[in-house]
Motif scaffolding. Structure first.
Motif, PDB file in Angstrom:
ATOM      1  N   LYS A   1      38.886  42.155  88.513  1.00  0.00           N
ATOM      2  CA  LYS A   1      40.144  42.744  88.655  1.00  0.00           C
ATOM      3  C   LYS A   1      40.240  43.007  90.184  1.00  0.00           C
ATOM      4  CE  LYS A   1      42.614  43.100  84.783  1.00  0.00           C
ATOM      5  NZ  LYS A   1      42.852  43.981  83.732  1.00  0.00           N
ATOM      6  N   GLU A   2      41.358  43.071  90.917  1.00  0.00           N
ATOM      7  CA  GLU A   2      41.365  43.176  92.272  1.00  0.00           C
ATOM      8  C   GLU A   2      40.941  44.526  92.613  1.00  0.00           C
ATOM      9  OE1 GLU A   2      45.411  42.567  93.341  1.00  0.00           O
ATOM     10  OE2 GLU A   2      44.809  40.703  93.984  1.00  0.00           O
ATOM     11  N   ASP A   3      40.608  45.681  91.761  1.00  0.00           N
ATOM     12  CA  ASP A   3      40.435  46.967  91.684  1.00  0.00           C
ATOM     13  C   ASP A   3      38.948  47.269  91.391  1.00  0.00           C
ATOM     14  OD1 ASP A   3      40.746  46.827  89.194  1.00  0.00           O
ATOM     15  OD2 ASP A   3      42.239  48.595  88.999  1.00  0.00           O
TER      16      ASP A   3
ATOM     17  N   CYS B   1      31.906  38.166  80.797  1.00  0.00           N
ATOM     18  CA  CYS B   1      32.382  36.999  79.969  1.00  0.00           C
ATOM     19  C   CYS B   1      31.849  35.760  80.330  1.00  0.00           C
ATOM     20  CB  CYS B   1      33.695  36.992  79.751  1.00  0.00           C
ATOM     21  SG  CYS B   1      34.443  38.199  78.688  1.00  0.00           S
ATOM     22  N   VAL B   2      31.431  34.754  79.816  1.00  0.00           N
ATOM     23  CA  VAL B   2      31.177  33.437  80.452  1.00  0.00           C
ATOM     24  C   VAL B   2      31.524  32.415  79.444  1.00  0.00           C
ATOM     25  CG1 VAL B   2      28.806  34.267  81.559  1.00  0.00           C
ATOM     26  CG2 VAL B   2      28.852  33.398  78.904  1.00  0.00           C
ATOM     27  N   VAL B   3      31.343  31.097  79.862  1.00  0.00           N
ATOM     28  CA  VAL B   3      31.786  30.056  79.174  1.00  0.00           C
ATOM     29  C   VAL B   3      30.493  29.480  78.547  1.00  0.00           C
ATOM     30  CG1 VAL B   3      33.197  28.043  78.569  1.00  0.00           C
ATOM     31  CG2 VAL B   3      33.760  29.527  80.355  1.00  0.00           C
ATOM     32  N   GLN B   4      30.756  29.208  77.051  1.00  0.00           N
ATOM     33  CA  GLN B   4      29.494  28.515  76.403  1.00  0.00           C
ATOM     34  C   GLN B   4      28.904  27.423  76.969  1.00  0.00           C
ATOM     35  OE1 GLN B   4      30.163  28.854  72.227  1.00  0.00           O
ATOM     36  NE2 GLN B   4      28.839  27.096  71.652  1.00  0.00           N
TER      37      GLN B   4
ATOM     38  N   THR C   1      39.662  29.477  80.003  1.00  0.00           N
ATOM     39  CA  THR C   1      41.043  30.165  79.995  1.00  0.00           C
ATOM     40  C   THR C   1      40.843  31.457  79.172  1.00  0.00           C
ATOM     41  OG1 THR C   1      41.578  28.348  78.363  1.00  0.00           O
ATOM     42  CG2 THR C   1      42.362  28.397  80.472  1.00  0.00           C
ATOM     43  N   GLU C   2      40.205  31.383  77.923  1.00  0.00           N
ATOM     44  CA  GLU C   2      39.977  32.358  77.051  1.00  0.00           C
ATOM     45  C   GLU C   2      39.195  33.522  77.834  1.00  0.00           C
ATOM     46  OE1 GLU C   2      39.484  29.294  72.896  1.00  0.00           O
ATOM     47  OE2 GLU C   2      37.890  30.487  73.952  1.00  0.00           O
TER      48      GLU C   2
ATOM     49  N   LEU D   1      39.703  38.917  80.523  1.00  0.00           N
ATOM     50  CA  LEU D   1      39.384  39.591  81.803  1.00  0.00           C
ATOM     51  C   LEU D   1      40.943  40.219  82.064  1.00  0.00           C
ATOM     52  CD1 LEU D   1      37.955  40.722  84.486  1.00  0.00           C
ATOM     53  CD2 LEU D   1      38.559  38.308  85.379  1.00  0.00           C
ATOM     54  N   VAL D   2      42.030  39.361  82.156  1.00  0.00           N
ATOM     55  CA  VAL D   2      43.360  39.860  82.536  1.00  0.00           C
ATOM     56  C   VAL D   2      43.703  40.943  81.473  1.00  0.00           C
ATOM     57  CG1 VAL D   2      45.682  38.942  82.344  1.00  0.00           C
ATOM     58  CG2 VAL D   2      43.937  37.529  83.465  1.00  0.00           C
ATOM     59  N   ASN D   3      43.377  40.846  80.188  1.00  0.00           N
ATOM     60  CA  ASN D   3      43.758  41.953  78.962  1.00  0.00           C
ATOM     61  C   ASN D   3      43.066  43.165  79.160  1.00  0.00           C
ATOM     62  OD1 ASN D   3      45.616  40.420  78.371  1.00  0.00           O
ATOM     63  ND2 ASN D   3      44.689  39.183  76.620  1.00  0.00           N
TER      64      ASN D   3
END
Ligand code: GLN
Length: 257
Positions: free
Chosen positions: A128-130, A145-148, A170-171, A176-178
């Motif tokens: 996130k930006e902050d 978080c990573v992608v398998q 995308t998941e 992260l966005v959430n």
């Protein structure tokens, strides 16, 4: 012939043809289909769109695949599957080659042969930006978080951090966005695409923690006939600027909107 017999004969012929095609999977004669496996969840290298360069598939890799096939008088076909299944499908003969933004790692080299490098990338952190994450070690007490099956997972694993692995980039980015995770570790060009598509995210690089990664096309071990063709096409596309142009084109296209 009765209709039922005709259908049966046709079905039989198709089964036989399929058998012949599988038996000839290693060859690559002019006029043949060259089947590339990919995981079309990795913009700007491969993604699904309404009209792509090979059917519904578009991106830097898809354009490269098409050019390789064209140059050798073959037709490019794409089999879209999970990233984790690609090397198995290659070894099974289900596909002829893998083009998937795939990093040529020593571990993968044990099972397949790789072409000349066509693109150099690195893992980066999307935050996130902050965020106060400024270097890889700052991830120690964060939710990662990573992608398998991506090299990003391998990096985080080697650093000894705990993480959650998702099936798709995308998941992981949505998480992260959430606000459900603090950082996504993923390949640089794809990270740029996700940051362009989502408000409030930024990329943090750490060259001392993440080595550069070389993308290459994988073929079955010992399939030098196909590898030679692929390599000469790649070398040509590198020297005449084609790959550079494709990278610029798809990076702009996929981040505009
Ligand atoms: N370069 C990364 C890897 O090889 C990610 C590739 C991809 O997601 N398509 O694991």
């Amino acid at each position: 012939m009765k209709k039922a017999t005709k259908v049966l004969t046709l079905a039989l012929a198709m089964v036989m043809l399929a058998g012949v095609l599988t038996a000839c999977g290693g060859g690559s004669k002019s006029g043949d289909t060259l089947t590339f496996g990919t995981n079309a969840e990795f913009p700007p290298f491969e993604f699904v769109t309404s009209s792509g360069v090979i059917g519904e598939y578009d991106g830097i890799d898809m354009a490269i695949a098409k050019k390789i096939a064209d140059e050798n008088g073959m037709t490019a076909a794409i089999e879209n599957m999970e990233f984790d299944s690609l090397l198995i499908a290659l070894q099974n003969g289900q596909i002829d080659a893998v083009i998937a933004g795939m990093t040529a790692t020593d571990e993968r080299r044990e099972t397949v042969d790789f072409s000349t490098t066509y693109y150099t990338a690195t893992q980066v952190m999307i935050v996130k930006e902050d965020s106060d994450i400024a270097k890889a070690t700052d991830m120690a007490d964060k939710k990662i978080c990573v992608v398998q099956g991506y090299t990003g997972e391998v990096c985080v694993q080697e650093m000894g951090y705990t993480y959650e692995a998702f099936k798709k980039g995308t998941e992981a980015v949505l998480e992260l966005v959430n606000g459900k995770c603090d950082v996504v570790v993923i390949d640089s060009a794809t990270a740029q695409k996700y940051v362009g598509d989502n408000e409030g995210l930024k990329i943090v690089e750490d060259a001392s923690a993440f080595e550069s990664e070389e993308y290459a096309i994988a073929v079955r071990k010992g399939n030098t006939e196909l590898l030679d063709k692929i390599n000469s096409s790649i070398e040509k596309m590198l020297s005449d600027g084609t790959i550079n142009e494709l990278a610029v084109k798809y990076t702009e296209e996929t981040t505009a909107e």
